[in-house]
Each structure stands twice: as C-alpha cells, then as structure tokens.
Design a protein around this motif. Structure first.
Motif, PDB file in Angstrom:
ATOM      1  N   SER A  34       0.827  -1.200   0.000  1.00  0.00           N
ATOM      2  CA  SER A  34       0.000   0.000   0.000  1.00  0.00           C
ATOM      3  C   SER A  34       0.861   1.250   0.000  1.00  0.00           C
ATOM      4  CB  SER A  34      -0.920   0.012   1.223  1.00  0.00           C
ATOM      5  OG  SER A  34      -1.600   1.253   1.345  1.00  0.00           O
ATOM      6  N   SER A  35       0.460   2.238  -0.793  1.00  0.00           N
ATOM      7  CA  SER A  35       1.197   3.500  -0.858  1.00  0.00           C
ATOM      8  C   SER A  35       0.983   4.355   0.382  1.00  0.00           C
ATOM      9  CB  SER A  35       0.775   4.290  -2.099  1.00  0.00           C
ATOM     10  OG  SER A  35      -0.564   4.764  -1.962  1.00  0.00           O
ATOM     11  N   GLY A  36      -0.061   4.048   1.151  1.00  0.00           N
ATOM     12  CA  GLY A  36      -0.407   4.876   2.302  1.00  0.00           C
ATOM     13  C   GLY A  36      -1.365   5.996   1.963  1.00  0.00           C
ATOM     14  N   PHE A  37      -1.724   6.117   0.668  1.00  0.00           N
ATOM     15  CA  PHE A  37      -2.696   7.115   0.214  1.00  0.00           C
ATOM     16  C   PHE A  37      -3.858   6.370  -0.449  1.00  0.00           C
ATOM     17  CE2 PHE A  37       1.523   9.092  -0.063  1.00  0.00           C
ATOM     18  CZ  PHE A  37       1.343  10.248   0.686  1.00  0.00           C
ATOM     19  N   ASP A  38      -5.029   6.473   0.122  1.00  0.00           N
ATOM     20  CA  ASP A  38      -6.172   5.701  -0.383  1.00  0.00           C
ATOM     21  C   ASP A  38      -6.470   6.008  -1.843  1.00  0.00           C
ATOM     22  OD1 ASP A  38      -6.435   4.544   2.094  1.00  0.00           O
ATOM     23  OD2 ASP A  38      -8.050   5.877   2.761  1.00  0.00           O
ATOM     24  N   VAL A  39      -6.422   7.288  -2.204  1.00  0.00           N
ATOM     25  CA  VAL A  39      -6.783   7.664  -3.565  1.00  0.00           C
ATOM     26  C   VAL A  39      -5.751   7.159  -4.568  1.00  0.00           C
ATOM     27  CG1 VAL A  39      -5.647   9.918  -3.789  1.00  0.00           C
ATOM     28  CG2 VAL A  39      -7.904   9.566  -4.798  1.00  0.00           C
ATOM     29  N   LEU A  40      -4.504   7.049  -4.152  1.00  0.00           N
ATOM     30  CA  LEU A  40      -3.469   6.509  -5.031  1.00  0.00           C
ATOM     31  C   LEU A  40      -3.585   4.991  -5.129  1.00  0.00           C
ATOM     32  CD1 LEU A  40      -0.991   6.809  -6.805  1.00  0.00           C
ATOM     33  CD2 LEU A  40       0.422   6.920  -4.735  1.00  0.00           C
ATOM     34  N   ASP A  41      -3.831   4.330  -4.010  1.00  0.00           N
ATOM     35  CA  ASP A  41      -4.002   2.871  -4.046  1.00  0.00           C
ATOM     36  C   ASP A  41      -5.132   2.471  -4.986  1.00  0.00           C
ATOM     37  OD1 ASP A  41      -1.935   2.413  -2.310  1.00  0.00           O
ATOM     38  OD2 ASP A  41      -3.191   2.050  -0.555  1.00  0.00           O
ATOM     39  N   ALA A  42      -6.203   3.280  -4.998  1.00  0.00           N
ATOM     40  CA  ALA A  42      -7.343   2.962  -5.862  1.00  0.00           C
ATOM     41  C   ALA A  42      -6.988   3.053  -7.339  1.00  0.00           C
ATOM     42  CB  ALA A  42      -8.510   3.902  -5.549  1.00  0.00           C
ATOM     43  N   ALA A  43      -5.944   3.801  -7.666  1.00  0.00           N
ATOM     44  CA  ALA A  43      -5.544   3.981  -9.068  1.00  0.00           C
ATOM     45  C   ALA A  43      -4.420   3.047  -9.474  1.00  0.00           C
ATOM     46  CB  ALA A  43      -5.121   5.428  -9.308  1.00  0.00           C
ATOM     47  N   LEU A  44      -3.792   2.370  -8.514  1.00  0.00           N
ATOM     48  CA  LEU A  44      -2.679   1.475  -8.805  1.00  0.00           C
ATOM     49  C   LEU A  44      -3.187   0.052  -8.987  1.00  0.00           C
ATOM     50  CD1 LEU A  44      -0.027   2.755  -6.225  1.00  0.00           C
ATOM     51  CD2 LEU A  44       0.047   3.062  -8.712  1.00  0.00           C
ATOM     52  N   VAL A 196       0.281  13.935  -8.420  1.00  0.00           N
ATOM     53  CA  VAL A 196       0.774  12.661  -8.925  1.00  0.00           C
ATOM     54  C   VAL A 196       0.019  12.298 -10.189  1.00  0.00           C
ATOM     55  CG1 VAL A 196       1.022  10.197  -8.431  1.00  0.00           C
ATOM     56  CG2 VAL A 196       1.419  11.888  -6.619  1.00  0.00           C
ATOM     57  N   GLU A 197       0.767  11.974 -11.235  1.00  0.00           N
ATOM     58  CA  GLU A 197       0.185  11.537 -12.504  1.00  0.00           C
ATOM     59  C   GLU A 197       0.669  10.125 -12.811  1.00  0.00           C
ATOM     60  OE1 GLU A 197       0.189  14.744 -15.705  1.00  0.00           O
ATOM     61  OE2 GLU A 197       1.717  15.480 -14.310  1.00  0.00           O
ATOM     62  N   LEU A 198      -0.243   9.258 -13.144  1.00  0.00           N
ATOM     63  CA  LEU A 198       0.112   7.926 -13.602  1.00  0.00           C
ATOM     64  C   LEU A 198       0.229   7.984 -15.119  1.00  0.00           C
ATOM     65  CD1 LEU A 198      -0.711   7.308 -10.684  1.00  0.00           C
ATOM     66  CD2 LEU A 198      -1.737   5.195 -11.494  1.00  0.00           C
ATOM     67  N   LEU A 199       1.440   8.182 -15.582  1.00  0.00           N
ATOM     68  CA  LEU A 199       1.672   8.323 -17.015  1.00  0.00           C
ATOM     69  C   LEU A 199       1.464   7.010 -17.752  1.00  0.00           C
ATOM     70  CD1 LEU A 199       4.927  10.487 -16.897  1.00  0.00           C
ATOM     71  CD2 LEU A 199       2.550  11.279 -17.067  1.00  0.00           C
ATOM     72  N   LYS A 200       1.681   5.901 -17.060  1.00  0.00           N
ATOM     73  CA  LYS A 200       1.540   4.587 -17.675  1.00  0.00           C
ATOM     74  C   LYS A 200       1.242   3.576 -16.577  1.00  0.00           C
ATOM     75  CE  LYS A 200       4.288   1.284 -20.444  1.00  0.00           C
ATOM     76  NZ  LYS A 200       5.654   1.047 -20.997  1.00  0.00           N
TER      77      LYS A 200
END
Length: 258
Positions: A34-44, A196-200
C-alpha cells in the motif's frame, strides 16, 4: 457477427477470471505494498506499489518529493520483518534524523554510493539477481531504455516476493519511451500537497491528476489541519519547491528527507 461480450460470457469461469479487458484497470498476480494514500491505491493495479517488477518515478527535484511520496509505504514495510531498504546512488548523503522522522530505521538501511551511470545500473542488476527481500530505491537519471528493459525482466523473474523496486529519473524523462509498466510523475502542489500523474499503468489510462496531502512527519502537530485532498484535476503549477528546504553548502551534510 458475434460480439466480444458474447464470446466472453461463454468462457469457462476460471478462464474468464483470468481475462483482462483493455478498458479495465489491470490486475497483478503478485503482492503489492500500500502506498499509504487511499486515492493513489485505488488507481494502482493491485491496490499498491508492485512487489515484482519496476516502478519508474519521475521527480521534478531529486531527493525531496520521492521521500514524501514513498515515506508512508516504506514506514509500513519497515514495521514488518522484511529486509533492508537499499539506496543506490542517492543524490544526497542519507540524513539519519530525516529518515527517522519517516519511521525508517537506519540500522536496516544499506547505502551504495555508485558514481557512474554504468556502475549504478550494474549495482541494481546484481541486487535484482540476488532476489532482494527489502525495497530498492535507485537514482538512475541517465538510464537507457534497453537497460530499463533488462532491469524490468530481472525484477519480474524474481523467485520470491520482494519489496518494491523504484527507479528515479528526472521529470523531462516523461517524454522518453520506457518499457517499465508503471510510470509515475510527482510534482509539488499547493501547500504541502503532491500532484501525482500515472503516465503509464497496466489497464486503462488515468486522465486526471491525483492530489495527495503529504505532510512531512516533522511538521505534524505544528501546522493547522489542512482541508482533505481528493482526486481532482488541477492546472499546471510551478515546477519548484521551497528553496529554503535545500542545503547546498559543501560543508553541511545534505539531507534526503524532511
């Protein structure tokens, strides 16, 4: 003509469960952290940083933003029985008080000060061949695509689950092609936020900027409670951070975390 949905519905359940559709977020068959950030985990894919394969992080200022982004995940990993945190060619000398503020035990830290680009890539190769059980953070600003492809293959062939392997490059590298399946760009946002941008990523592309509240642990309790951040689309901001946070004197030990 038979539609793809009709064909999909006729597949055996076990086969259908293994099929990935291009409009869906990709899944992973291995562990994630887990990244520790809920909104980031949801996108990974898999709900966190992959523990097999590479993650490429593009940072506007090396040695600052990556620690703020990865701090929660590294702190959680160090709380368990996992192996050491290995730093390959960090831009600044590891700063023990700063690492402690992130919850990182310096006794479980390995710092490898490789100088040339070739040496850095070679070190990471050897670490991956050894199947590291901890996390690897490698600063490879000059790495080439063919070298990244080799590192990705080595990381994906690890015989056991290990911690995440992060490769850090400069922000302009976003314009270069990369074989790494997960590419993330991080830039400073308003106040203490990170953009944070998920480029790929495996699966459908993410067409928005994730805004994360990444308060440095050393400032906790000293600042007023910020308003909660969510995943929103924000305009481009200046690609800088506070200059006062960086010590550039040659006579002073340079910190890696704040």
């Amino acid at each position: 003509m038979t539609s793809s949905a009709t064909v999909f519905n006729t597949l055996p359940r076990s086969v259908a469960a293994a099929v990935w559709r291009a409009d869906q977020l990709g899944t992973v068959a291995h562990a994630t952290l887990s990244s520790g950030f809920d909104v980031l985990d949801a996108a990974l894919p898999g709900g966190g940083w992959p523990c097999r394969g590479l993650t490429e992080l593009l940072c506007s200022q090396a040695g600052v933003l990556e620690w703020r982004l990865l701090g929660p995940a590294l702190r959680a990993q160090q709380a368990g029985p996992q192996g050491p945190l290995v730093l390959v060619a960090p831009p600044w000398v590891p700063h023990v008080p700063g690492l402690r503020s992130l919850g990182i035990d310096e006794r479980r830290l390995v710092w490898i000060d490789a100088r040339s680009s070739a040496e850095r890539v070679w070190v990471v190769e050897q670490l991956l061949r050894a199947h590291p059980v901890g996390s690897v953070l490698a600063w490879l600003p000059d790495v080439r695509a063919v070298q990244l492809r080799k590192l990705q293959v080595l990381a994906g062939q690890a015989g056991v689950e290990h911690g995440p392997v992060f490769v850090f490059r400069d922000g302009p590298a976003a314009l270069d092609a990369s074989p790494v399946p997960l590419r993330v760009r991080v830039r400073p946002g308003p106040g203490l936020m990170l953009q944070v941008e998920l480029l790929k990523r495996p699966g459908a592309p993410l067409d928005r900027v994730l805004t994360l509240m990444a308060e440095p642990p050393g400032l906790a309790g000293w600042l007023p409670s910020p308003r909660s951040a969510s995943s929103v689309i924000l305009p481009e901001t200046a690609d800088v951070v506070g200059r006062s946070a960086v010590i550039r004197s040659r006579t002073v030990q340079r910190p890696v975390a704040h």
